[in-house]
Design a protein around this motif. Sequence first.
Motif, mmCIF file in Angstrom:
data_model
loop_
_atom_site.group_PDB
_atom_site.id
_atom_site.type_symbol
_atom_site.label_atom_id
_atom_site.label_comp_id
_atom_site.label_asym_id
_atom_site.label_seq_id
_atom_site.Cartn_x
_atom_site.Cartn_y
_atom_site.Cartn_z
ATOM 1 N N ASN A 163 63.536 88.701 46.420
ATOM 2 C CA ASN A 163 63.743 87.929 45.201
ATOM 3 C C ASN A 163 62.426 87.282 44.768
ATOM 4 N N MET A 165 61.889 85.086 42.387
ATOM 5 C CA MET A 165 62.015 83.855 41.620
ATOM 6 C C MET A 165 61.180 82.724 42.203
ATOM 7 N N ASN A 166 61.147 82.624 43.542
ATOM 8 C CA ASN A 166 60.390 81.526 44.137
ATOM 9 C C ASN A 166 58.906 81.629 43.795
ATOM 10 N N SER A 167 58.335 82.850 43.899
ATOM 11 C CA SER A 167 56.921 83.017 43.577
ATOM 12 C C SER A 167 56.673 82.810 42.083
ATOM 13 N N ILE A 169 58.336 80.696 40.127
ATOM 14 C CA ILE A 169 58.339 79.243 39.897
ATOM 15 C C ILE A 169 57.053 78.628 40.428
ATOM 16 N N MET A 170 56.613 79.103 41.618
ATOM 17 C CA MET A 170 55.350 78.613 42.174
ATOM 18 C C MET A 170 54.190 78.909 41.214
ATOM 19 N N CYS A 214 65.158 69.710 40.570
ATOM 20 C CA CYS A 214 64.612 69.571 41.933
ATOM 21 C C CYS A 214 64.108 68.175 42.260
ATOM 22 N N TYR A 250 57.892 72.397 43.466
ATOM 23 C CA TYR A 250 57.873 73.751 42.919
ATOM 24 C C TYR A 250 58.089 74.824 43.996
ATOM 25 N N GLY A 251 58.402 74.416 45.199
ATOM 26 C CA GLY A 251 58.694 75.372 46.262
ATOM 27 C C GLY A 251 57.576 75.577 47.252
ATOM 28 N N SER A 253 54.579 74.122 50.168
ATOM 29 C CA SER A 253 54.660 73.422 51.440
ATOM 30 C C SER A 253 53.365 72.647 51.657
#
Length: 434
Positions: A163, A165-167, A169-170, A214, A250-251, A253
């Motif tokens: 998926n 989507m995370n990248s 959004i990042m 978030c 934004y996801g 770390s």
Amino acid sequence: MINVHRIDTNLTTLDMGCPSSTGEEWASVKILIHGFADLPSAVGQYALSPEFKCSGHRWCIKLYPGGSSQGNAEYVSLYLRLCSGGNATATFEFSILDKNQSVDTKRVTDYTFHSDKKTWGCLDFCRRSYILNQLNNILDDKGTLAVVVSIKRDSASPFVPSNPMNSMIMGMFLDEETADVCFEVNAGVNEDDADEAAPLPVPFHAHSQILQGCAPMLASLFGSDEEEIATASITDVKPAIFRHLLHYVYGGSVAEGELTTHSKEFINAADKYSIVNLKLEAEAAYVKSTKITMVNAMDNLLYADSLNLALLKEVVLDFLAENHDEAIGSLSFDDVPGHLMKDLMVAFGRKMKGETNEGSNYTTMRVSELRLKLAKAGLDVDGSREAMIEALSAQASEPAVNEDSESEEGSESDSESDSESDDDSEESSAGEGD
């Protein structure tokens, strides 16, 4: 009612290999079952391993140390359980490794898992007495049983990328072109540097929709401005810390070293703006890197209490319980809030009785275990020990339907048919469906 015991395991290895001579590709997971002899061994009691991924699905093993039914009470029953949704056809193999890491017992089977039959395996995998017999060298010197699960990879499975989507959004982090809000961050000037000019605020562009989903506390700073780019001022967090905090939203770390070096700053910022996971990560880093002493114990206790840092509070109270004679003689408890006395008594109780934590006795559970139970139940993990216990107790008092327990109980009656049966019963000697 079937009792469930969670296996205390380390999912230690994931090897790509070829356990058979066919040349086919298999994925293998070795699961270490610590304290096998001490696991509940009454008929019908089972333990679940941590989940692992293979061939696009999530799995775990289900182990009955004393057999899954009266008909196989002398055996260890072992099953593969599909934990993810959908259907899956799998050829899989169970092996037991002896203390020299050589294969001792091996069983191969295949099955089509689906929603109403998601568990399959071996009712009579291996005699329990054989595993416990020291002459057979199955358990290692610490009583650990090594089980290997090998699942044949489906070479015909189409490639599906993960998926994105995370990248994606990042990738929007600090993107001025798509941003509709902007934080102006300036931690101010120290009193010692009052003669110096205040530094210019550092802008951090962001997206209101991401913040609302978030980080609602950050989103609320903008109100209902109709400007093209709404702005909000942050004066109590350093720009470098705020950048990490926003990146986390934004996801992203925070590197372990950075988190350890600035743990209190991350705790304070994350607590104020309700970035709960970052607060807990920073708290864990602070606990790991801070040695509690008589000099800092009270300051850390009051700090932990002021921000609901339950883990730090537990560590300090354990230290005071362990060193109570010295604490009584050298520390003042005048500033300690009265509500902390109950937590202190819990720490003393653990010291005197040892780590029991049986069943659902939330009162004596460790903070990490309470948080784990809250997370699994979808409840808020941030808060004092009392708040966590109250939330878990309230949930436990609500009526709930345990689908696994109902289906397991309904299938046990069919478990005494002939070995390696291919019939469609809910559970056979070759497998179990729930």
